[in-house]
Write a protein that holds these residues in place. Structure first.
Motif, PDB file in Angstrom:
ATOM      1  N   SER A  96       9.027  62.560  76.553  1.00 44.08           N
ATOM      2  CA  SER A  96       9.918  62.938  75.946  1.00 44.08           C
ATOM      3  C   SER A  96      11.305  62.959  76.811  1.00 44.08           C
ATOM      4  O   SER A  96      12.227  62.374  76.503  1.00 44.08           O
ATOM      5  CB  SER A  96       9.997  65.106  75.595  1.00 44.08           C
ATOM      6  N   ARG A  97      10.963  62.909  78.365  1.00 45.32           N
ATOM      7  CA  ARG A  97      11.937  63.023  78.895  1.00 45.32           C
ATOM      8  C   ARG A  97      12.561  61.227  79.600  1.00 45.32           C
ATOM      9  O   ARG A  97      13.435  61.020  80.205  1.00 45.32           O
ATOM     10  CB  ARG A  97      12.356  62.970  80.142  1.00 45.32           C
ATOM     11  N   THR A  98      11.631  60.210  79.550  1.00 44.29           N
ATOM     12  CA  THR A  98      11.345  58.515  79.673  1.00 44.29           C
ATOM     13  C   THR A  98      11.340  57.337  78.881  1.00 44.29           C
ATOM     14  O   THR A  98      11.546  56.393  78.886  1.00 44.29           O
ATOM     15  CB  THR A  98      10.095  58.668  81.311  1.00 44.29           C
ATOM     16  N   GLY A  99      10.287  58.470  78.375  1.00 45.22           N
ATOM     17  CA  GLY A  99       9.609  56.826  77.188  1.00 45.22           C
ATOM     18  C   GLY A  99       8.324  56.211  77.716  1.00 45.22           C
ATOM     19  O   GLY A  99       8.095  55.351  77.443  1.00 45.22           O
ATOM     20  N   ILE A 100       7.655  57.015  78.627  1.00 43.16           N
ATOM     21  CA  ILE A 100       7.360  55.708  79.202  1.00 43.16           C
ATOM     22  C   ILE A 100       5.886  56.427  79.154  1.00 43.16           C
ATOM     23  O   ILE A 100       5.384  57.779  79.335  1.00 43.16           O
ATOM     24  CB  ILE A 100       7.705  55.702  80.818  1.00 43.16           C
TER      25      ILE A 100
ATOM     26  N   GLN B 222      16.006  49.328  81.349  1.00 42.29           N
ATOM     27  CA  GLN B 222      14.973  49.928  81.106  1.00 42.29           C
ATOM     28  C   GLN B 222      14.808  51.122  82.828  1.00 42.29           C
ATOM     29  O   GLN B 222      14.152  51.528  82.131  1.00 42.29           O
ATOM     30  CB  GLN B 222      13.387  48.977  80.837  1.00 42.29           C
ATOM     31  N   ALA B 223      15.202  51.471  82.315  1.00 46.73           N
ATOM     32  CA  ALA B 223      16.165  52.917  82.636  1.00 46.73           C
ATOM     33  C   ALA B 223      15.047  54.086  82.526  1.00 46.73           C
ATOM     34  O   ALA B 223      14.493  54.471  83.429  1.00 46.73           O
ATOM     35  CB  ALA B 223      17.133  53.433  83.278  1.00 46.73           C
ATOM     36  N   ASN B 224      15.091  54.549  81.754  1.00 48.52           N
ATOM     37  CA  ASN B 224      15.062  55.654  80.790  1.00 48.52           C
ATOM     38  C   ASN B 224      15.209  55.484  79.096  1.00 48.52           C
ATOM     39  O   ASN B 224      16.527  55.355  78.755  1.00 48.52           O
ATOM     40  CB  ASN B 224      14.437  57.198  81.132  1.00 48.52           C
ATOM     41  N   ALA B 225      14.253  55.972  78.553  1.00 49.98           N
ATOM     42  CA  ALA B 225      14.901  55.903  77.336  1.00 49.98           C
ATOM     43  C   ALA B 225      15.883  56.953  76.713  1.00 49.98           C
ATOM     44  O   ALA B 225      16.508  56.218  76.131  1.00 49.98           O
ATOM     45  CB  ALA B 225      13.572  57.081  76.401  1.00 49.98           C
ATOM     46  N   ARG B 226      15.878  58.015  77.826  1.00 47.65           N
ATOM     47  CA  ARG B 226      17.332  58.367  77.286  1.00 47.65           C
ATOM     48  C   ARG B 226      18.615  57.557  77.161  1.00 47.65           C
ATOM     49  O   ARG B 226      19.520  58.213  76.954  1.00 47.65           O
ATOM     50  CB  ARG B 226      17.380  60.424  77.783  1.00 47.65           C
ATOM     51  N   ILE B 227      18.568  57.134  78.542  1.00 47.69           N
ATOM     52  CA  ILE B 227      20.252  56.402  78.623  1.00 47.69           C
ATOM     53  C   ILE B 227      19.756  55.479  77.473  1.00 47.69           C
ATOM     54  O   ILE B 227      21.220  55.242  77.265  1.00 47.69           O
ATOM     55  CB  ILE B 227      20.039  55.765  79.721  1.00 47.69           C
TER      56      ILE B 227
ATOM     57  N   ILE C  81      10.404  49.943  78.219  1.00 45.64           N
ATOM     58  CA  ILE C  81       9.851  50.660  78.519  1.00 45.64           C
ATOM     59  C   ILE C  81       8.163  51.420  78.714  1.00 45.64           C
ATOM     60  O   ILE C  81       7.841  52.175  79.471  1.00 45.64           O
ATOM     61  CB  ILE C  81      10.639  51.601  78.904  1.00 45.64           C
ATOM     62  N   GLU C  82       8.307  51.371  77.455  1.00 48.11           N
ATOM     63  CA  GLU C  82       6.803  52.709  77.253  1.00 48.11           C
ATOM     64  C   GLU C  82       5.437  52.194  78.246  1.00 48.11           C
ATOM     65  O   GLU C  82       4.675  52.648  78.555  1.00 48.11           O
ATOM     66  CB  GLU C  82       6.617  53.250  75.642  1.00 48.11           C
ATOM     67  N   HIS C  83       5.666  50.362  78.124  1.00 46.73           N
ATOM     68  CA  HIS C  83       4.427  49.982  78.517  1.00 46.73           C
ATOM     69  C   HIS C  83       4.606  49.513  80.149  1.00 46.73           C
ATOM     70  O   HIS C  83       3.404  48.828  80.654  1.00 46.73           O
ATOM     71  CB  HIS C  83       4.342  48.760  77.594  1.00 46.73           C
ATOM     72  N   VAL C  84       5.543  50.030  80.700  1.00 49.84           N
ATOM     73  CA  VAL C  84       5.982  48.864  82.211  1.00 49.84           C
ATOM     74  C   VAL C  84       6.319  49.859  82.991  1.00 49.84           C
ATOM     75  O   VAL C  84       6.883  49.727  84.491  1.00 49.84           O
ATOM     76  CB  VAL C  84       6.341  47.509  82.094  1.00 49.84           C
ATOM     77  N   GLY C  85       7.539  51.362  82.468  1.00 50.20           N
ATOM     78  CA  GLY C  85       8.547  51.977  83.078  1.00 50.20           C
ATOM     79  C   GLY C  85       9.645  50.606  83.235  1.00 50.20           C
ATOM     80  O   GLY C  85      10.223  49.727  82.778  1.00 50.20           O
TER      81      GLY C  85
END
Length: 336
Positions: A41-45, A259-264, A283-287
């Protein structure tokens, strides 16, 4: 193309690499006070790739460089530029050994340090080498072994950062041909350097003659303030780059953001008015792979068919320094 004034850096090869080791959210919950839902929820990772003991940034860089050179059709370059925050050693630069391992000994080779914006700073640097006539072909690699500087017990960073590399080959060409890199909009704000830093290990700490305080050897990030500044700076730089290219934001076919985080990523895209179907994301698969983020994203998207010849691409990033940047190009037809 007439004279140096007409020279542009043109992307003619791309490659990416992630190490085989994978850490899932479930792996992290075994040692951190967190959960899969909290991380997603916070990163998308969901997963991230990490190096094995004994692996270094140069090993990642060589793998990505090999793939980019193969994609370009020629295993040659006059210069090798490596963007990284995690060099193999403080001295010397890592790029010369990467060049030697790639069979490019004798080529100019040096490192660029701009944290997560490193690829765009490197892109501007490589473009300058070509525009000046210093080089005809440049191999630009961005690689980071970020897990080597992350505190494994810090929930704020350990769930986000990962390891990987991406690379492009640039050749001299015309400004109006596919793959030509547009004006790169760059900026920095050293007054806020404390938001993203590794406090110890440099001349500031070493000159005191005192040992580093516990934990100061690790990467630190103030998430809330970083989020706000990242969104503001990436949005403004993106608008400037698009305007410089003579485009409207509606003309952008693909947004390739760090790909910093999903929210950004969501906030920047919303401010630019770019819908989800035109946003590239892995980002979901590599961060968050630091400087490697954008070229790795481009390589994977091109391989998957999400990025095709003729797509108008906007690139943007933000990282420590603080530093940020954006540029544009029309994606060329490449053998990926």
């Amino acid at each position: 193309m007439s004279g140096r004034a007409g020279r542009a850096a043109v992307v003619c090869g791309v490659g990416g690499y992630v190490p085989p080791g994978v850490v899932t959210n479930e792996d992290l919950t075994a040692r951190l006070d967190t959960s899969d839902e909290w991380i997603r929820s916070r990163t998308g990772i969901a997963t991230r790739h990490v190096i094995e003991p004994g692996t270094a940034t140069s090993d990642l860089a060589v793998e990505a460089g090999l793939r980019a050179l193969k994609s370009s059709g020629e295993a040659r370059a006059d210069a090798v530029v490596l963007a990284t925050t995690t060099p193999d050693q403080p001295c010397p630069a890592t790029a010369p050994q990467v060049a030697a391992r790639l069979g490019l000994a004798g080529a100019a080779a040096f490192d660029v340090s701009a944290v997560c914006t490193g690829f765009l700073y490197g892109l501007a640097t490589a473009s300058g080498l070509i525009a000046a006539g210093t080089a005809e072909r440049v191999l630009l690699i961005a690689a980071d072994a970020f897990t080597t500087i992350i505190d494994p017990q810090d929930r704020g960073t350990a769930v986000i950062f990962a390891d990987g590399a991406g690379a492009v080959v640039l050749r001299a060409g015309r400004p109006d041909e596919p793959g030509a890199v547009g004006r790169t909009v760059l900026g920095s704000d050293g007054d806020h350097r404390h938001l993203i830093e590794v406090p110890a290990g440099g001349s500031r700490q070493r000159s005191t003659g005192l040992p580093a305080a516990p934990g100061e050897e690790f990467f630190r990030m103030h998430g809330r303030d970083t989020y706000r500044m990242a969104v503001e700076r990436m949005t403004a730089a993106s608008k400037a780059a698009v305007e410089s290219a003579g485009w409207d934001l509606a003309d952008v076919d693909r947004l390739a953001a760090h790909q910093a985080n999903a929210r950004i990523l969501t906030a920047v895209a919303e401010r630019l008015g770019i819908p989800p179907e035109r946003q590239l994301s892995n980002i979901e698969h590599v961060g968050n792979t630091g400087a490697a983020s954008i070229p790795l994203l481009l390589a994977q998207a091109a391989e998957a068919g999400d990025l095709a010849a003729g797509h108008r691409v906007l690139l943007t990033a933000f990282g420590g320094g603080l530093a940020w940047g954006s540029t544009t190009l029309v994606w060329p037809g490449l053998d990926v």
